[in-house]
Design a protein around this motif. Structure first.
Motif, PDB file in Angstrom:
ATOM      1  N   GLU A 137      -0.736   6.375  12.253  1.00 46.80           N
ATOM      2  CA  GLU A 137      -1.513   6.848  13.537  1.00 46.80           C
ATOM      3  C   GLU A 137      -1.369   5.445  14.347  1.00 46.80           C
ATOM      4  N   THR A 138      -1.469   4.282  13.737  1.00 45.94           N
ATOM      5  CA  THR A 138      -1.186   3.162  14.587  1.00 45.94           C
ATOM      6  C   THR A 138       0.303   2.846  15.064  1.00 45.94           C
ATOM      7  N   LEU A 139       0.981   3.143  14.161  1.00 43.78           N
ATOM      8  CA  LEU A 139       2.505   3.170  14.542  1.00 43.78           C
ATOM      9  C   LEU A 139       2.791   4.072  16.011  1.00 43.78           C
ATOM     10  N   LEU A 140       2.269   5.080  15.893  1.00 43.94           N
ATOM     11  CA  LEU A 140       2.416   6.082  16.840  1.00 43.94           C
ATOM     12  C   LEU A 140       1.587   5.454  18.174  1.00 43.94           C
ATOM     13  N   LEU A 141       0.404   5.028  17.975  1.00 41.86           N
ATOM     14  CA  LEU A 141      -0.410   4.647  19.143  1.00 41.86           C
ATOM     15  C   LEU A 141       0.534   3.621  19.780  1.00 41.86           C
ATOM     16  N   PHE A 152      -0.569  -2.029  11.697  1.00 39.74           N
ATOM     17  CA  PHE A 152      -1.213  -3.421  11.052  1.00 39.74           C
ATOM     18  C   PHE A 152      -0.354  -3.587   9.793  1.00 39.74           C
ATOM     19  N   HIS A 153      -0.468  -4.663   9.096  1.00 43.47           N
ATOM     20  CA  HIS A 153       0.216  -5.147   7.834  1.00 43.47           C
ATOM     21  C   HIS A 153      -1.063  -4.977   6.756  1.00 43.47           C
ATOM     22  N   PRO A 154      -0.428  -4.808   5.364  1.00 42.90           N
ATOM     23  CA  PRO A 154      -1.396  -4.775   4.378  1.00 42.90           C
ATOM     24  C   PRO A 154      -2.042  -6.242   4.022  1.00 42.90           C
ATOM     25  N   LYS A 155      -1.360  -7.013   4.505  1.00 43.36           N
ATOM     26  CA  LYS A 155      -1.922  -8.602   4.232  1.00 43.36           C
ATOM     27  C   LYS A 155      -1.758  -9.353   5.510  1.00 43.36           C
ATOM     28  N   THR A 156      -2.743 -10.066   6.024  1.00 45.90           N
ATOM     29  CA  THR A 156      -2.762 -10.820   7.391  1.00 45.90           C
ATOM     30  C   THR A 156      -3.442 -12.121   6.945  1.00 45.90           C
ATOM     31  N   PHE A 157      -3.007 -13.101   7.244  1.00 49.18           N
ATOM     32  CA  PHE A 157      -3.717 -14.397   6.983  1.00 49.18           C
ATOM     33  C   PHE A 157      -4.256 -14.944   8.452  1.00 49.18           C
ATOM     34  N   LEU A 158      -5.431 -14.972   8.571  1.00 48.42           N
ATOM     35  CA  LEU A 158      -6.052 -15.203  10.057  1.00 48.42           C
ATOM     36  C   LEU A 158      -6.427 -16.720  10.130  1.00 48.42           C
ATOM     37  N   SER A 159      -5.447 -17.332  10.707  1.00 47.19           N
ATOM     38  CA  SER A 159      -5.122 -18.851  10.664  1.00 47.19           C
ATOM     39  C   SER A 159      -6.592 -19.590  11.225  1.00 47.19           C
ATOM     40  N   ARG A 160      -7.156 -18.954  12.287  1.00 48.62           N
ATOM     41  CA  ARG A 160      -8.221 -19.613  12.811  1.00 48.62           C
ATOM     42  C   ARG A 160      -9.368 -19.731  11.935  1.00 48.62           C
ATOM     43  N   ALA A 170      -3.366   0.824   1.722  1.00 46.45           N
ATOM     44  CA  ALA A 170      -2.253   1.083   2.775  1.00 46.45           C
ATOM     45  C   ALA A 170      -1.123   2.099   2.179  1.00 46.45           C
ATOM     46  N   TYR A 171      -1.230   2.319   1.128  1.00 45.98           N
ATOM     47  CA  TYR A 171      -0.107   3.291   0.607  1.00 45.98           C
ATOM     48  C   TYR A 171      -0.978   4.617   0.086  1.00 45.98           C
ATOM     49  N   LEU A 172      -2.091   4.895   0.219  1.00 43.28           N
ATOM     50  CA  LEU A 172      -2.801   5.959  -0.083  1.00 43.28           C
ATOM     51  C   LEU A 172      -3.027   7.126   1.032  1.00 43.28           C
ATOM     52  N   TYR A 232      13.831  -3.118   9.374  1.00 49.42           N
ATOM     53  CA  TYR A 232      12.852  -3.009  10.269  1.00 49.42           C
ATOM     54  C   TYR A 232      11.797  -4.186  10.228  1.00 49.42           C
ATOM     55  N   GLY A 233      11.609  -4.737   9.164  1.00 48.14           N
ATOM     56  CA  GLY A 233      10.619  -5.941   8.963  1.00 48.14           C
ATOM     57  C   GLY A 233       9.211  -5.580   9.458  1.00 48.14           C
ATOM     58  N   LEU A 234       8.884  -4.385   9.527  1.00 43.54           N
ATOM     59  CA  LEU A 234       7.410  -4.235   9.853  1.00 43.54           C
ATOM     60  C   LEU A 234       6.451  -4.642   8.753  1.00 43.54           C
ATOM     61  N   TRP A 235       6.769  -4.569   7.628  1.00 41.63           N
ATOM     62  CA  TRP A 235       5.924  -4.594   6.244  1.00 41.63           C
ATOM     63  C   TRP A 235       6.687  -5.785   5.681  1.00 41.63           C
ATOM     64  N   ASN A 236       7.046  -6.724   5.923  1.00 42.01           N
ATOM     65  CA  ASN A 236       7.747  -8.001   5.213  1.00 42.01           C
ATOM     66  C   ASN A 236       6.770  -8.358   4.178  1.00 42.01           C
ATOM     67  N   HIS A 237       7.395  -8.585   3.039  1.00 41.39           N
ATOM     68  CA  HIS A 237       6.400  -8.808   1.981  1.00 41.39           C
ATOM     69  C   HIS A 237       5.905 -10.373   1.948  1.00 41.39           C
ATOM     70  N   ASP A 238       6.610 -11.392   2.773  1.00 44.63           N
ATOM     71  CA  ASP A 238       6.318 -12.644   2.878  1.00 44.63           C
ATOM     72  C   ASP A 238       5.251 -13.181   3.877  1.00 44.63           C
ATOM     73  N   LYS A 239       4.583 -11.929   4.644  1.00 46.12           N
ATOM     74  CA  LYS A 239       3.543 -12.406   5.694  1.00 46.12           C
ATOM     75  C   LYS A 239       2.441 -12.655   4.778  1.00 46.12           C
TER      76      LYS A 239
END
Length: 239
Positions: A137-141, A152-160, A170-172, A232-239
């Motif tokens: 749904e976020t992709l369509l939005l 959104f990504h399954p894992k995101t480091f919030l640097s601040r 995310a797979y469910l 496409y690289g939307l869910w790159n594993h190295d993020k």
């Protein structure tokens, strides 16, 4: 629960969501998604290869009624420390700012408050209950309202903040969450948000349902597109 835990294990393996010694804070809204995530993460402790600590937190948005006693009881049952933080987010968004499209501001304020709670509770990971259908749904939005291909990504480091945000479900598929929430009789708390059910996201949910009437496996194909790292690289594993 086998399907739920299997999806969480696979997502953890694919994206390295949990490391040994992590303290994971589950953001519990009171809805079916976050409550199932809390329940599943409590079970996942038993066989996750990386041992972690688990805590839970809820933001009280300042709107009534919002009885969290059943959620507290569930946390006690699961032996998960639980904290409720009272905020004035609803007052700011709906009364002071009078936002016509309140979701974006509300989400930013909630995330900031949850990150502060993570720090207070000694957590280095914030786990949110977003599932496969939320990602689609976020992709369509993003495509239809912003003209970009993003979700959104399954894992995101919030640097601040130094906090890592994870989405173990995310797979469910949402249908499994609905089934398990009823099966487990999870203490779902009705959202007091006046915008609940009347957002652009709800429109995307209806659009996705309509697409799947014509293309029954559309959700599976769209998830495959997100997972297609090479193209496409939307869910790159190295993020």
């Amino acid at each position: 629960m086998k399907e739920v835990l299997g999806c969480i294990r696979r997502c953890d393996k694919d994206f390295g969501l949990i490391q040994a010694g992590d303290t994971v804070c589950v953001g519990v809204s009171g809805g079916k998604d976050s409550l199932l995530l809390l329940y599943a993460m409590a079970l996942y402790r038993r066989f996750c290869p990386n041992k972690y600590n688990l805590v839970a937190a809820t933001l009280h948005m300042g709107r009534e009624p919002f009885d969290l006693a059943p959620v507290q009881a569930l946390c006690d049952q699961l032996e998960v420390p639980y904290v409720v933080k009272h905020t004035q987010i609803a007052q700011i968004v709906f009364e002071e700012r009078k936002e016509q499209n309140p979701c974006s501001l509300c989400a930013k304020m909630r995330r900031g408050a949850l990150i502060d709670l993570c720090r207070e509770m000694g957590a280095n990971k914030l786990a949110l209950g977003h599932h496969r259908d939320d990602a689609l749904e976020t992709l369509l939005l993003s495509m239809l309202y912003e003209g970009r291909i993003h979700t959104f990504h399954p894992k995101t480091f919030l640097s601040r903040s130094g906090i890592t945000q994870i989405r173990p479900m995310a797979y469910l598929p949402e249908k499994h969450i609905i089934h398990m929430a009823a099966e487990l009789k999870l203490p779902v708390v009705k959202s007091p948000c006046p915008a609940n059910g009347f957002t652009c996201r709800e429109t995307m949910k209806e659009l996705l349902d309509h697409i799947c009437k014509t293309i029954p496996n559309a959700r599976e194909l769209m998830l495959s597109a997100l997972q297609n790292e090479a193209q496409y690289g939307l869910w790159n594993h190295d993020k």
